[in-house]
Design a protein around this motif. Structure first.
Motif, PDB file in Angstrom:
ATOM      1  N   MET A 197       0.839  -1.191   0.000  1.00 28.89           N
ATOM      2  CA  MET A 197       0.000   0.000   0.000  1.00 28.89           C
ATOM      3  C   MET A 197       0.877   1.245   0.000  1.00 28.89           C
ATOM      4  O   MET A 197       1.876   1.313   0.716  1.00 28.89           O
ATOM      5  CB  MET A 197      -0.915   0.001   1.225  1.00 28.89           C
ATOM      6  CG  MET A 197      -1.817   1.225   1.281  1.00 28.89           C
ATOM      7  SD  MET A 197      -3.063   1.131   2.574  1.00 28.89           S
ATOM      8  CE  MET A 197      -2.398   2.275   3.758  1.00 28.89           C
ATOM      9  N   THR A 198       0.478   2.211  -0.770  1.00 24.00           N
ATOM     10  CA  THR A 198       1.142   3.510  -0.793  1.00 24.00           C
ATOM     11  C   THR A 198       0.509   4.352   0.312  1.00 24.00           C
ATOM     12  O   THR A 198      -0.710   4.524   0.343  1.00 24.00           O
ATOM     13  CB  THR A 198       0.947   4.176  -2.164  1.00 24.00           C
ATOM     14  OG1 THR A 198       1.477   3.312  -3.158  1.00 24.00           O
ATOM     15  CG2 THR A 198       1.659   5.506  -2.224  1.00 24.00           C
ATOM     16  N   LYS A 199       1.359   4.857   1.221  1.00 23.13           N
ATOM     17  CA  LYS A 199       0.790   5.538   2.380  1.00 23.13           C
ATOM     18  C   LYS A 199       1.697   6.637   2.926  1.00 23.13           C
ATOM     19  O   LYS A 199       2.869   6.746   2.558  1.00 23.13           O
ATOM     20  CB  LYS A 199       0.496   4.536   3.480  1.00 23.13           C
ATOM     21  CG  LYS A 199       1.748   3.887   4.064  1.00 23.13           C
ATOM     22  CD  LYS A 199       1.391   2.886   5.147  1.00 23.13           C
ATOM     23  CE  LYS A 199       2.646   2.255   5.727  1.00 23.13           C
ATOM     24  NZ  LYS A 199       2.335   1.327   6.803  1.00 23.13           N
ATOM     25  N   VAL A 200       1.126   7.397   3.847  1.00 22.76           N
ATOM     26  CA  VAL A 200       1.837   8.432   4.593  1.00 22.76           C
ATOM     27  C   VAL A 200       2.487   7.769   5.806  1.00 22.76           C
ATOM     28  O   VAL A 200       1.813   7.120   6.597  1.00 22.76           O
ATOM     29  CB  VAL A 200       0.863   9.534   5.057  1.00 22.76           C
ATOM     30  CG1 VAL A 200       1.572  10.538   5.961  1.00 22.76           C
ATOM     31  CG2 VAL A 200       0.215  10.223   3.866  1.00 22.76           C
ATOM     32  N   LEU A 201       3.804   7.926   5.918  1.00 19.67           N
ATOM     33  CA  LEU A 201       4.506   7.437   7.117  1.00 19.67           C
ATOM     34  C   LEU A 201       4.491   8.484   8.224  1.00 19.67           C
ATOM     35  O   LEU A 201       4.399   8.147   9.399  1.00 19.67           O
ATOM     36  CB  LEU A 201       5.955   7.102   6.799  1.00 19.67           C
ATOM     37  CG  LEU A 201       6.250   5.765   6.180  1.00 19.67           C
ATOM     38  CD1 LEU A 201       7.748   5.554   6.069  1.00 19.67           C
ATOM     39  CD2 LEU A 201       5.629   4.630   6.955  1.00 19.67           C
ATOM     40  N   ALA A 202       4.632   9.770   7.827  1.00 19.82           N
ATOM     41  CA  ALA A 202       4.688  10.833   8.830  1.00 19.82           C
ATOM     42  C   ALA A 202       4.273  12.162   8.217  1.00 19.82           C
ATOM     43  O   ALA A 202       4.454  12.392   7.019  1.00 19.82           O
ATOM     44  CB  ALA A 202       6.099  10.945   9.401  1.00 19.82           C
ATOM     45  N   VAL A 203       3.728  13.011   9.075  1.00 23.66           N
ATOM     46  CA  VAL A 203       3.464  14.419   8.754  1.00 23.66           C
ATOM     47  C   VAL A 203       4.421  15.206   9.636  1.00 23.66           C
ATOM     48  O   VAL A 203       4.500  14.973  10.850  1.00 23.66           O
ATOM     49  CB  VAL A 203       1.996  14.808   9.039  1.00 23.66           C
ATOM     50  CG1 VAL A 203       1.769  16.287   8.789  1.00 23.66           C
ATOM     51  CG2 VAL A 203       1.043  13.962   8.193  1.00 23.66           C
ATOM     52  N   ASN A 204       5.172  16.146   9.020  1.00 23.98           N
ATOM     53  CA  ASN A 204       6.260  16.833   9.715  1.00 23.98           C
ATOM     54  C   ASN A 204       6.139  18.341   9.556  1.00 23.98           C
ATOM     55  O   ASN A 204       5.798  18.827   8.483  1.00 23.98           O
ATOM     56  CB  ASN A 204       7.601  16.368   9.142  1.00 23.98           C
ATOM     57  CG  ASN A 204       7.690  14.856   9.061  1.00 23.98           C
ATOM     58  OD1 ASN A 204       7.695  14.177  10.067  1.00 23.98           O
ATOM     59  ND2 ASN A 204       7.741  14.328   7.849  1.00 23.98           N
ATOM     60  N   SER A 205       6.483  19.076  10.606  1.00 23.05           N
ATOM     61  CA  SER A 205       6.352  20.532  10.589  1.00 23.05           C
ATOM     62  C   SER A 205       7.533  21.174  11.318  1.00 23.05           C
ATOM     63  O   SER A 205       8.133  20.568  12.207  1.00 23.05           O
ATOM     64  CB  SER A 205       5.045  20.921  11.296  1.00 23.05           C
ATOM     65  OG  SER A 205       4.827  22.303  11.243  1.00 23.05           O
ATOM     66  N   SER A 206       7.843  22.404  10.916  1.00 20.41           N
ATOM     67  CA  SER A 206       8.869  23.195  11.615  1.00 20.41           C
ATOM     68  C   SER A 206       8.483  24.659  11.582  1.00 20.41           C
ATOM     69  O   SER A 206       7.775  25.111  10.688  1.00 20.41           O
ATOM     70  CB  SER A 206      10.249  23.007  10.984  1.00 20.41           C
ATOM     71  OG  SER A 206      10.282  23.555   9.689  1.00 20.41           O
ATOM     72  N   LYS A 207       8.969  25.390  12.556  1.00 22.28           N
ATOM     73  CA  LYS A 207       8.686  26.826  12.646  1.00 22.28           C
ATOM     74  C   LYS A 207       9.687  27.653  11.835  1.00 22.28           C
ATOM     75  O   LYS A 207       9.425  28.802  11.513  1.00 22.28           O
ATOM     76  CB  LYS A 207       8.718  27.290  14.104  1.00 22.28           C
ATOM     77  CG  LYS A 207       7.678  26.632  14.976  1.00 22.28           C
ATOM     78  CD  LYS A 207       6.296  27.102  14.630  1.00 22.28           C
ATOM     79  CE  LYS A 207       5.273  26.467  15.561  1.00 22.28           C
ATOM     80  NZ  LYS A 207       3.939  26.480  15.019  1.00 22.28           N
ATOM     81  N   GLU A 208      10.867  27.055  11.509  1.00 19.32           N
ATOM     82  CA  GLU A 208      11.909  27.780  10.775  1.00 19.32           C
ATOM     83  C   GLU A 208      12.301  27.025   9.517  1.00 19.32           C
ATOM     84  O   GLU A 208      12.349  25.796   9.509  1.00 19.32           O
ATOM     85  CB  GLU A 208      13.151  27.947  11.658  1.00 19.32           C
ATOM     86  CG  GLU A 208      12.937  28.813  12.875  1.00 19.32           C
ATOM     87  CD  GLU A 208      14.215  28.944  13.694  1.00 19.32           C
ATOM     88  OE1 GLU A 208      15.306  29.044  13.097  1.00 19.32           O
ATOM     89  OE2 GLU A 208      14.111  28.936  14.930  1.00 19.32           O
TER      90      GLU A 208
END
Length: 144
Positions: free
Chosen positions: A1-12
């Motif tokens: 299955m093709t999938k999202v492993l992680a959602v990632n965010s940064s402030k800078e």
């Protein structure tokens, strides 16, 4: 299955991103709260875990998702082979591929750490066509 492993965010910008439980991807903006969000063609960055594994095999096996400043870490899809204009349903959203790869900027934290960065070669960028939530485990479906 093709999938999202992680959602990632940064402030800078220019820094590794941290995994978040889920993210809201706003129309013509990208991931809310992320340093790269805005009304431009690189609203969302995606990188495959398969690409990250190439750097891990060089002896950097402690690299986490988000290390290459990608918003979405994927599995099961060769992102950099998608043509510009491709549309992907990811979670509740629809994303349209706008760019494959990018020019590497000086001072990149991951390049300084490992001596190489796979994002400029194998990362892709997209804009949000349909807004919504994305979380780890969401399926990725190519719409065209």
């Amino acid at each position: 299955m093709t999938k999202v492993l992680a959602v990632n965010s940064s402030k800078e910008k220019g820094q590794p991103k941290q995994a978040v439980e889920k993210g809201y991807f706003a129309l013509n903006c990208g991931l809310q709260g992320d340093a790269h969000a805005g009304d431009w063609h690189r609203q969302v960055s995606l990188l495959g875990n398969e690409s990250i594994n190439k750097i891990r095999k060089l002896g950097f096996d402690n690299l986490a998702t988000g290390s290459f400043a990608e918003n979405i870490t994927t599995e099961g899809i060769i992102l950099f082979e998608l043509p510009v204009g491709s549309r992907l349903r990811v979670g509740e959203t629809v994303l349209e591929v706008t760019q494959i790869g990018k020019e590497c900027h000086m001072g990149c934290a991951i390049r300084e750490k490992t001596g190489d960065c796979v994002m400029p070669r194998e990362g892709i960028f997209a804009k949000v066509i349909t807004p919504g939530w994305i979380k780890p485990g969401d399926e990725i479906v190519r719409l065209d």
